[in-house]
Design a protein around this motif. Structure first.
Motif, PDB file in Angstrom:
ATOM      1  N   GLN A 156       0.825  -1.219   0.000  1.00 20.50           N
ATOM      2  CA  GLN A 156       0.000   0.000   0.000  1.00 20.50           C
ATOM      3  C   GLN A 156       0.855   1.263   0.000  1.00 20.50           C
ATOM      4  OE1 GLN A 156      -1.294  -2.641   2.307  1.00 20.50           O
ATOM      5  NE2 GLN A 156      -2.240  -3.199   0.370  1.00 20.50           N
ATOM      6  N   LEU A 157       1.951   1.228  -0.725  1.00 20.17           N
ATOM      7  CA  LEU A 157       2.844   2.389  -0.805  1.00 20.17           C
ATOM      8  C   LEU A 157       2.922   2.898  -2.237  1.00 20.17           C
ATOM      9  CD1 LEU A 157       5.848   1.294   1.461  1.00 20.17           C
ATOM     10  CD2 LEU A 157       4.262   3.165   1.913  1.00 20.17           C
ATOM     11  N   ASP A 158       2.582   4.192  -2.401  1.00 15.40           N
ATOM     12  CA  ASP A 158       2.775   4.828  -3.703  1.00 15.40           C
ATOM     13  C   ASP A 158       4.265   4.967  -3.948  1.00 15.40           C
ATOM     14  OD1 ASP A 158       0.429   5.520  -5.159  1.00 15.40           O
ATOM     15  OD2 ASP A 158      -0.145   6.768  -3.455  1.00 15.40           O
ATOM     16  N   THR A 159       4.774   4.302  -4.967  1.00 14.76           N
ATOM     17  CA  THR A 159       6.215   4.297  -5.252  1.00 14.76           C
ATOM     18  C   THR A 159       6.431   4.555  -6.742  1.00 14.76           C
ATOM     19  OG1 THR A 159       6.442   2.577  -3.561  1.00 14.76           O
ATOM     20  CG2 THR A 159       8.326   2.905  -5.023  1.00 14.76           C
ATOM     21  N   LYS A 160       7.418   5.359  -7.060  1.00 14.67           N
ATOM     22  CA  LYS A 160       7.781   5.564  -8.466  1.00 14.67           C
ATOM     23  C   LYS A 160       9.267   5.267  -8.647  1.00 14.67           C
ATOM     24  CE  LYS A 160       4.056   6.863 -10.563  1.00 14.67           C
ATOM     25  NZ  LYS A 160       3.548   6.029 -11.670  1.00 14.67           N
ATOM     26  N   LEU A 161       9.590   4.545  -9.698  1.00 13.84           N
ATOM     27  CA  LEU A 161      10.976   4.154  -9.958  1.00 13.84           C
ATOM     28  C   LEU A 161      11.402   4.557 -11.360  1.00 13.84           C
ATOM     29  CD1 LEU A 161      10.720   0.550  -8.563  1.00 13.84           C
ATOM     30  CD2 LEU A 161      12.446   2.141  -7.790  1.00 13.84           C
ATOM     31  N   TRP A 162      12.621   5.029 -11.470  1.00 13.46           N
ATOM     32  CA  TRP A 162      13.244   5.268 -12.765  1.00 13.46           C
ATOM     33  C   TRP A 162      14.547   4.469 -12.752  1.00 13.46           C
ATOM     34  CZ3 TRP A 162      10.480   8.554  -9.863  1.00 13.46           C
ATOM     35  CH2 TRP A 162       9.436   9.264 -10.499  1.00 13.46           C
ATOM     36  N   LEU A 163      14.689   3.527 -13.695  1.00 14.41           N
ATOM     37  CA  LEU A 163      15.841   2.625 -13.697  1.00 14.41           C
ATOM     38  C   LEU A 163      16.492   2.632 -15.063  1.00 14.41           C
ATOM     39  CD1 LEU A 163      13.957  -0.396 -12.054  1.00 14.41           C
ATOM     40  CD2 LEU A 163      15.436   1.233 -10.845  1.00 14.41           C
ATOM     41  N   ALA A 164      17.809   2.483 -15.080  1.00 15.80           N
ATOM     42  CA  ALA A 164      18.497   2.403 -16.368  1.00 15.80           C
ATOM     43  C   ALA A 164      19.792   1.621 -16.217  1.00 15.80           C
ATOM     44  CB  ALA A 164      18.804   3.807 -16.900  1.00 15.80           C
ATOM     45  N   ALA A 165      20.068   0.753 -17.196  1.00  9.73           N
ATOM     46  CA  ALA A 165      21.311  -0.029 -17.188  1.00  9.73           C
ATOM     47  C   ALA A 165      21.790  -0.273 -18.608  1.00  9.73           C
ATOM     48  CB  ALA A 165      21.083  -1.364 -16.487  1.00  9.73           C
ATOM     49  N   ASP A 166      23.097  -0.286 -18.784  1.00 13.01           N
ATOM     50  CA  ASP A 166      23.705  -0.726 -20.042  1.00 13.01           C
ATOM     51  C   ASP A 166      24.928  -1.585 -19.713  1.00 13.01           C
ATOM     52  OD1 ASP A 166      25.719   1.036 -19.326  1.00 13.01           O
ATOM     53  OD2 ASP A 166      25.261   2.522 -20.875  1.00 13.01           O
ATOM     54  N   ASP A 167      25.916  -1.625 -20.598  1.00 19.29           N
ATOM     55  CA  ASP A 167      27.085  -2.477 -20.385  1.00 19.29           C
ATOM     56  C   ASP A 167      27.939  -2.065 -19.189  1.00 19.29           C
ATOM     57  OD1 ASP A 167      26.484  -4.019 -22.486  1.00 19.29           O
ATOM     58  OD2 ASP A 167      27.947  -3.142 -23.868  1.00 19.29           O
ATOM     59  N   LEU A 200       8.628  16.378 -11.484  1.00 14.66           N
ATOM     60  CA  LEU A 200      10.028  16.776 -11.704  1.00 14.66           C
ATOM     61  C   LEU A 200      10.867  15.585 -12.157  1.00 14.66           C
ATOM     62  CD1 LEU A 200      10.630  19.046  -8.569  1.00 14.66           C
ATOM     63  CD2 LEU A 200      10.611  19.805 -10.960  1.00 14.66           C
ATOM     64  N   ALA A 201      10.684  14.465 -11.449  1.00 20.96           N
ATOM     65  CA  ALA A 201      11.491  13.284 -11.764  1.00 20.96           C
ATOM     66  C   ALA A 201      11.129  12.708 -13.126  1.00 20.96           C
ATOM     67  CB  ALA A 201      11.308  12.232 -10.671  1.00 20.96           C
ATOM     68  N   SER A 202       9.899  12.908 -13.543  1.00 19.30           N
ATOM     69  CA  SER A 202       9.451  12.352 -14.821  1.00 19.30           C
ATOM     70  C   SER A 202      10.107  13.022 -16.026  1.00 19.30           C
ATOM     71  CB  SER A 202       7.926  12.452 -14.946  1.00 19.30           C
ATOM     72  OG  SER A 202       7.335  11.669 -13.937  1.00 19.30           O
ATOM     73  N   THR A 203      10.810  14.121 -15.779  1.00 20.12           N
ATOM     74  CA  THR A 203      11.551  14.745 -16.878  1.00 20.12           C
ATOM     75  C   THR A 203      12.846  13.969 -17.160  1.00 20.12           C
ATOM     76  OG1 THR A 203      12.783  16.187 -15.379  1.00 20.12           O
ATOM     77  CG2 THR A 203      10.713  17.050 -16.264  1.00 20.12           C
ATOM     78  N   LEU A 204      13.178  13.052 -16.236  1.00 25.25           N
ATOM     79  CA  LEU A 204      14.437  12.308 -16.352  1.00 25.25           C
ATOM     80  C   LEU A 204      14.347  11.257 -17.450  1.00 25.25           C
ATOM     81  CD1 LEU A 204      17.226  11.751 -15.065  1.00 25.25           C
ATOM     82  CD2 LEU A 204      16.082  10.213 -13.458  1.00 25.25           C
ATOM     83  N   ARG A 205      15.221  11.360 -18.427  1.00 26.88           N
ATOM     84  CA  ARG A 205      15.260  10.389 -19.520  1.00 26.88           C
ATOM     85  C   ARG A 205      16.309   9.320 -19.208  1.00 26.88           C
ATOM     86  NH1 ARG A 205      11.258  11.035 -20.081  1.00 26.88           N
ATOM     87  NH2 ARG A 205      10.123  12.788 -20.922  1.00 26.88           N
ATOM     88  N   PHE A 222      15.953  18.460  -8.416  1.00 27.34           N
ATOM     89  CA  PHE A 222      15.230  18.968  -7.249  1.00 27.34           C
ATOM     90  C   PHE A 222      15.827  20.255  -6.687  1.00 27.34           C
ATOM     91  CE2 PHE A 222      14.828  14.206  -7.041  1.00 27.34           C
ATOM     92  CZ  PHE A 222      13.531  14.153  -7.508  1.00 27.34           C
ATOM     93  N   TRP A 223      16.442  21.064  -7.520  1.00 27.58           N
ATOM     94  CA  TRP A 223      17.157  22.235  -7.018  1.00 27.58           C
ATOM     95  C   TRP A 223      16.242  23.240  -6.343  1.00 27.58           C
ATOM     96  CZ3 TRP A 223      16.288  27.171  -9.159  1.00 27.58           C
ATOM     97  CH2 TRP A 223      15.521  27.180 -10.348  1.00 27.58           C
ATOM     98  N   GLU A 224      14.950  23.219  -6.678  1.00 26.14           N
ATOM     99  CA  GLU A 224      14.037  24.184  -6.068  1.00 26.14           C
ATOM    100  C   GLU A 224      13.424  23.665  -4.770  1.00 26.14           C
ATOM    101  OE1 GLU A 224      11.405  25.072  -9.481  1.00 26.14           O
ATOM    102  OE2 GLU A 224      11.839  27.169  -9.049  1.00 26.14           O
ATOM    103  N   GLU A 225      13.655  22.401  -4.468  1.00 30.51           N
ATOM    104  CA  GLU A 225      13.035  21.789  -3.300  1.00 30.51           C
ATOM    105  C   GLU A 225      13.930  21.913  -2.069  1.00 30.51           C
ATOM    106  OE1 GLU A 225       9.963  20.265  -3.495  1.00 30.51           O
ATOM    107  OE2 GLU A 225       9.914  21.030  -5.543  1.00 30.51           O
ATOM    108  N   THR A 226      13.285  21.964  -0.906  1.00 32.36           N
ATOM    109  CA  THR A 226      14.045  21.890   0.343  1.00 32.36           C
ATOM    110  C   THR A 226      14.170  20.416   0.709  1.00 32.36           C
ATOM    111  OG1 THR A 226      12.962  23.922   0.986  1.00 32.36           O
ATOM    112  CG2 THR A 226      14.179  22.741   2.703  1.00 32.36           C
TER     113      THR A 226
END
Ligand SMILES: [Zn+2]
Length: 306
Positions: A156-167, A200-205, A222-226
């Motif tokens: 029951q936790l709202d979670t968002k993940l952005w993952l990336a891997a290459d060689d 904000l995080a969704s702008t991450l490619r 997140f430069w504008e966030e405290t």
């Protein structure tokens, strides 16, 4: 170069975040075994995800993340303990031909039989305590979405993940909406912070995640966030295999099977799937395994005293 896991908390909000770079650990995994490109992307994603999830565990033990596949990719396993020691491996079907652009579904859920499994295994179990295991269908087109759905349904936790891997690189970002506690922030504040940070995080490619270090990503997104930033931690590759554990596994096959194999092969050879460590057991070693007689499965399985 060491790997880094950076936890942070958005001030006045019930949102926590983590950025992780497990590239060094990832290169250790790949140095021992090369995988087809599409498999690398999935296993690398899982490696980053396991570090992100284990950083919030409140027990001393191991988180084991597995995908059991029904396609050309049979099994993916990533383990991470409380100290962020990690290992990972993948098993392909025999003679599997895997195109570079194969999707997660084509790899592990070709017939809808694929399963995602999370096991939480405490190191020192209380009497009667067992490992916790959650098993769900592979619901999602990427490792990130599968885990997001799992976290929502099972925890029951709202979670968002952005993952990336290459060689070379494996990195990830996690945002999680914490269960609301009374007195924190203004009414509705956590909701808007959650939505804002996810936006904000969704702008991450993917490309940006692969080419930018954790510190820069944090500033850029997140430069504008405290933000309250915690001391960084350092994941590393470490295999937990030992000769004793391999011996226990062999013993479970039973004396008859071991004797038959010794007859055929002269000695037993086992290579660790995770680190490649080679173990040999000759007839004397095998005899040692069974010294003191067989274990007593009834007594072990039923510790109730009368
Ligand atoms: Zn090993």
């Amino acid at each position: 170069m060491t790997d880094t896991l950076q936890k942070f908390l958005f001030e006045n909000a019930s949102v926590r975040g983590e950025l992780v770079d497990v590239s060094e650990t990832w290169r250790h995994v790949l140095a021992r075994r090369d995988y087809p490109k599409a498999v690398k992307m999935v296993l690398g994603d899982m490696l980053a995800a396991a570090a992100l999830l284990s950083a919030n565990l409140k027990f001393n033990g191991v988180i084991v993340m597995q995908i059991h596949g029904d396609g050309p990719l049979r099994l993916l396993v990533v383990e991470c303990d409380s100290e962020l020691n990690m290992r990972a491996t993948a098993k392909l079907a025999e003679n599997a031909v895997i195109p570079d652009a194969a999707t997660l579904e084509q790899l592990v859920n070709a017939n809808g039989e694929g399963r995602f499994v999370i096991t939480l295994d405490p190191k020192e179990k209380l009497p009667g305590q067992q490992a916790y295991q959650g098993i769900v269908p592979l619901d999602g087109e990427s490792v990130a979405v599968v885990i997001e759905n799992y976290m929502l349904r099972s925890e029951q936790l709202d979670t968002k993940l952005w993952l990336a891997a290459d060689d070379n690189v494996a990195r990830g970002l996690l945002l999680q909406k914490l269960p609301r506690e009374g007195g924190i922030g203004a009414p509705g504040d956590d909701l808007s912070t959650w939505e804002r940070t996810v936006m904000l995080a969704s702008t991450l490619r993917r490309e940006e995640l692969l080419t930018t270090d954790v510190e820069t990503l944090m500033r850029r997104l997140f430069w504008e966030e405290t933000i309250r930033v915690f001391d960084p931690r350092h994941p590393q590759f470490l295999c937990s295999c030992t000769r004793e554990k391999v011996g226990t596994m062999l013993k479970m096959l039973g004396q008859e099977e071991i004797d038959a194999a010794l007859q055929d092969l002269g000695k037993l050879e086992v290579d660790c799937d995770f680190c490649g460590q080679h173990y040999e057991f000759d007839s004397v070693d095998c005899a040692q395994l069974f010294v003191g007689g067989s274990p007593e499965p009834l007594a072990a399985a039923n510790p109730v005293k009368h």
